[in-house]
Structure formats: structure tokens, C-alpha cells
Design a protein around this motif. Sequence first.
Motif, PDB file in Angstrom:
ATOM      1  N   GLU A 169      56.077  36.246 123.238  1.00 27.90           N
ATOM      2  CA  GLU A 169      55.445  34.944 123.077  1.00 27.90           C
ATOM      3  C   GLU A 169      54.914  34.839 121.656  1.00 27.90           C
ATOM      4  OE1 GLU A 169      51.658  32.390 124.734  1.00 27.90           O
ATOM      5  OE2 GLU A 169      52.537  33.901 126.054  1.00 27.90           O
ATOM      6  N   MET A 170      55.364  33.801 120.939  1.00 26.61           N
ATOM      7  CA  MET A 170      54.868  33.543 119.585  1.00 26.61           C
ATOM      8  C   MET A 170      55.037  32.068 119.278  1.00 26.61           C
ATOM      9  SD  MET A 170      57.741  35.240 117.163  1.00 26.61           S
ATOM     10  CE  MET A 170      59.431  35.251 117.722  1.00 26.61           C
ATOM     11  N   CYS A 171      54.141  31.555 118.466  1.00 30.04           N
ATOM     12  CA  CYS A 171      54.189  30.155 118.036  1.00 30.04           C
ATOM     13  C   CYS A 171      54.252  29.190 119.212  1.00 30.04           C
ATOM     14  CB  CYS A 171      55.357  29.915 117.090  1.00 30.04           C
ATOM     15  SG  CYS A 171      55.253  30.879 115.566  1.00 30.04           S
ATOM     16  N   GLY A 172      53.583  29.549 120.307  1.00 31.28           N
ATOM     17  CA  GLY A 172      53.512  28.656 121.458  1.00 31.28           C
ATOM     18  C   GLY A 172      54.757  28.607 122.320  1.00 31.28           C
ATOM     19  N   ARG A 173      55.717  29.466 122.054  1.00 34.62           N
ATOM     20  CA  ARG A 173      56.941  29.511 122.864  1.00 34.62           C
ATOM     21  C   ARG A 173      57.168  30.926 123.358  1.00 34.62           C
ATOM     22  NH1 ARG A 173      62.057  26.617 120.622  1.00 34.62           N
ATOM     23  NH2 ARG A 173      62.657  26.997 122.775  1.00 34.62           N
ATOM     24  N   THR A 174      57.921  31.023 124.445  1.00 37.59           N
ATOM     25  CA  THR A 174      58.238  32.322 125.021  1.00 37.59           C
ATOM     26  C   THR A 174      59.746  32.545 124.961  1.00 37.59           C
ATOM     27  OG1 THR A 174      56.328  32.210 126.486  1.00 37.59           O
ATOM     28  CG2 THR A 174      58.063  33.753 127.099  1.00 37.59           C
ATOM     29  N   TRP A 175      60.126  33.741 124.512  1.00 37.74           N
ATOM     30  CA  TRP A 175      61.525  34.132 124.385  1.00 37.74           C
ATOM     31  C   TRP A 175      61.766  35.347 125.262  1.00 37.74           C
ATOM     32  CZ3 TRP A 175      63.991  30.621 121.432  1.00 37.74           C
ATOM     33  CH2 TRP A 175      63.207  29.848 120.587  1.00 37.74           C
ATOM     34  N   VAL A 176      62.927  35.370 125.927  1.00 39.32           N
ATOM     35  CA  VAL A 176      63.249  36.487 126.810  1.00 39.32           C
ATOM     36  C   VAL A 176      64.564  37.112 126.339  1.00 39.32           C
ATOM     37  CG1 VAL A 176      63.725  37.195 129.183  1.00 39.32           C
ATOM     38  CG2 VAL A 176      62.098  35.337 128.735  1.00 39.32           C
ATOM     39  N   THR A 177      64.539  38.422 126.146  1.00 38.54           N
ATOM     40  CA  THR A 177      65.718  39.157 125.695  1.00 38.54           C
ATOM     41  C   THR A 177      66.199  40.063 126.820  1.00 38.54           C
ATOM     42  OG1 THR A 177      64.882  39.163 123.432  1.00 38.54           O
ATOM     43  CG2 THR A 177      66.572  40.781 123.968  1.00 38.54           C
ATOM     44  N   VAL A 178      67.495  39.988 127.098  1.00 39.48           N
ATOM     45  CA  VAL A 178      68.134  40.874 128.066  1.00 39.48           C
ATOM     46  C   VAL A 178      69.383  41.447 127.416  1.00 39.48           C
ATOM     47  CG1 VAL A 178      67.260  39.654 130.102  1.00 39.48           C
ATOM     48  CG2 VAL A 178      69.490  39.025 129.145  1.00 39.48           C
ATOM     49  N   SER A 179      69.934  42.497 127.989  1.00 42.17           N
ATOM     50  CA  SER A 179      71.173  43.071 127.455  1.00 42.17           C
ATOM     51  C   SER A 179      72.328  42.096 127.680  1.00 42.17           C
ATOM     52  CB  SER A 179      71.487  44.402 128.138  1.00 42.17           C
ATOM     53  OG  SER A 179      71.891  44.170 129.481  1.00 42.17           O
ATOM     54  N   GLU A 180      73.379  42.276 126.906  1.00 43.15           N
ATOM     55  CA  GLU A 180      74.568  41.431 127.074  1.00 43.15           C
ATOM     56  C   GLU A 180      75.140  41.578 128.480  1.00 43.15           C
ATOM     57  OE1 GLU A 180      78.645  40.478 124.681  1.00 43.15           O
ATOM     58  OE2 GLU A 180      78.162  42.588 125.000  1.00 43.15           O
ATOM     59  N   ALA A 181      75.173  42.805 128.999  1.00 42.61           N
ATOM     60  CA  ALA A 181      75.714  43.037 130.341  1.00 42.61           C
ATOM     61  C   ALA A 181      74.910  42.267 131.390  1.00 42.61           C
ATOM     62  CB  ALA A 181      75.719  44.530 130.659  1.00 42.61           C
ATOM     63  N   THR A 182      73.596  42.281 131.256  1.00 41.30           N
ATOM     64  CA  THR A 182      72.742  41.540 132.197  1.00 41.30           C
ATOM     65  C   THR A 182      72.971  40.045 132.045  1.00 41.30           C
ATOM     66  OG1 THR A 182      71.075  43.282 132.189  1.00 41.30           O
ATOM     67  CG2 THR A 182      70.355  41.100 132.908  1.00 41.30           C
ATOM     68  N   PHE A 183      73.024  39.565 130.814  1.00 37.67           N
ATOM     69  CA  PHE A 183      73.252  38.143 130.563  1.00 37.67           C
ATOM     70  C   PHE A 183      74.581  37.684 131.170  1.00 37.67           C
ATOM     71  CE2 PHE A 183      75.089  34.842 127.767  1.00 37.67           C
ATOM     72  CZ  PHE A 183      74.185  33.820 128.023  1.00 37.67           C
ATOM     73  N   LEU A 184      75.650  38.437 130.935  1.00 33.96           N
ATOM     74  CA  LEU A 184      76.953  38.054 131.471  1.00 33.96           C
ATOM     75  C   LEU A 184      76.954  38.066 132.991  1.00 33.96           C
ATOM     76  CD1 LEU A 184      79.283  39.883 128.933  1.00 33.96           C
ATOM     77  CD2 LEU A 184      78.824  37.418 129.092  1.00 33.96           C
ATOM     78  N   ARG A 185      76.267  39.035 133.583  1.00 32.03           N
ATOM     79  CA  ARG A 185      76.167  39.066 135.044  1.00 32.03           C
ATOM     80  C   ARG A 185      75.424  37.838 135.564  1.00 32.03           C
ATOM     81  NH1 ARG A 185      72.902  43.062 135.915  1.00 32.03           N
ATOM     82  NH2 ARG A 185      71.282  41.890 136.938  1.00 32.03           N
ATOM     83  N   LEU A 186      74.373  37.417 134.833  1.00 37.27           N
ATOM     84  CA  LEU A 186      73.583  36.268 135.263  1.00 37.27           C
ATOM     85  C   LEU A 186      74.352  34.948 135.168  1.00 37.27           C
ATOM     86  CD1 LEU A 186      70.151  37.155 133.631  1.00 37.27           C
ATOM     87  CD2 LEU A 186      70.704  37.190 136.069  1.00 37.27           C
ATOM     88  N   ILE A 187      75.227  34.827 134.172  1.00 35.09           N
ATOM     89  CA  ILE A 187      75.928  33.559 133.995  1.00 35.09           C
ATOM     90  C   ILE A 187      77.288  33.503 134.679  1.00 35.09           C
ATOM     91  CG2 ILE A 187      74.758  33.101 131.808  1.00 35.09           C
ATOM     92  CD1 ILE A 187      77.487  33.712 130.419  1.00 35.09           C
ATOM     93  N   THR A 188      77.740  34.628 135.215  1.00 31.55           N
ATOM     94  CA  THR A 188      79.029  34.672 135.892  1.00 31.55           C
ATOM     95  C   THR A 188      78.885  34.147 137.310  1.00 31.55           C
ATOM     96  OG1 THR A 188      79.702  36.561 134.565  1.00 31.55           O
ATOM     97  CG2 THR A 188      80.940  36.174 136.596  1.00 31.55           C
ATOM     98  N   THR A 189      79.713  33.193 137.659  1.00 32.02           N
ATOM     99  CA  THR A 189      79.709  32.662 139.014  1.00 32.02           C
ATOM    100  C   THR A 189      80.707  33.440 139.861  1.00 32.02           C
ATOM    101  OG1 THR A 189      81.404  31.037 138.492  1.00 32.02           O
ATOM    102  CG2 THR A 189      79.099  30.347 138.184  1.00 32.02           C
ATOM    103  N   PRO A 190      80.593  33.394 141.167  1.00 33.31           N
ATOM    104  CA  PRO A 190      81.540  34.114 142.027  1.00 33.31           C
ATOM    105  C   PRO A 190      82.999  33.698 141.756  1.00 33.31           C
ATOM    106  CG  PRO A 190      79.675  33.376 143.314  1.00 33.31           C
ATOM    107  CD  PRO A 190      79.524  32.787 141.932  1.00 33.31           C
ATOM    108  N   GLU A 191      83.208  32.453 141.355  1.00 32.28           N
ATOM    109  CA  GLU A 191      84.579  31.995 141.063  1.00 32.28           C
ATOM    110  C   GLU A 191      85.144  32.689 139.830  1.00 32.28           C
ATOM    111  OE1 GLU A 191      82.063  29.033 140.868  1.00 32.28           O
ATOM    112  OE2 GLU A 191      81.943  29.666 142.954  1.00 32.28           O
ATOM    113  N   ASP A 192      84.255  33.123 138.914  1.00 36.62           N
ATOM    114  CA  ASP A 192      84.699  33.767 137.683  1.00 36.62           C
ATOM    115  C   ASP A 192      85.172  35.195 137.914  1.00 36.62           C
ATOM    116  OD1 ASP A 192      83.980  31.504 136.259  1.00 36.62           O
ATOM    117  OD2 ASP A 192      82.015  32.299 135.686  1.00 36.62           O
TER     118      ASP A 192
END
Length: 105
Positions: free
Chosen positions: A81-104
Motif C-alpha cells: 500500500e502506497m500513495c493511497g492505493r493497494t497493489w498485489v503481486t503474485v507469481s506468474e504461475a498463480t496469475f495464469l491459474r487465476l485467469i484461466t477458465t475451465p474452457e482454456d
Amino acid sequence: MMYEPIKASRRQEKAVAKKVGGQVTPASGSGWAVKNDVRSNDWSLECKWTAAKSYRLSSSDLKHAERNALLDGRDMAFVVEMCGRTWVTVSEATFLRLITTPEDS
């Protein structure tokens, strides 16, 4: 808005825990068992707050938080959290798992 750093960090941890349906880890920086600041059923989150306009995020910080999460059987996210905003960092593998739909798959 200016905060005393320790109070701001505690406020951030409580807010993050509420948003993810988790709980703040007591003495996360000094305990021997659970290390990251917030835990939910699936996530272990390391939280950092700064009043500065920048935050230095190192590979070492990310690897340490990831190791703690893996030892706890959870995914890791690094919350800054800085400058009134919050940023979240995850690994690429986690990010890809989160955005992948079952159809993908």
C-alpha cells in the motif's frame, strides 16, 4: 493522509484480512511457525505499507514470502500500500491459474 507507520501497517493488515475473509497472523514477524501477515483458507499474504512514493520490492522479499506460504500450504500474495492505493503481486504461475477458465484447459 499521514499515519504513524506501525499503526498504518496494523490498519492495513486488518483491512486486508477483512477483504479476503482471513485473519491477521499474530506476531507474524517474530513468530516461529506462521510468518506472513494475513492468512485465509487459500492465501498467505505479506503486507507492506509506506508513506513514500515508491517501495523497493526485492526478489528476496518475494521468495521469502512465497516460501512461508508454501510451508503453510497456501498461495502467496505480496500486498503493498502506497500513495493511497493497494497493489498485489503474485507469481506468474498463480496469475495464469487465476485467469484461466475451465474452457482454456
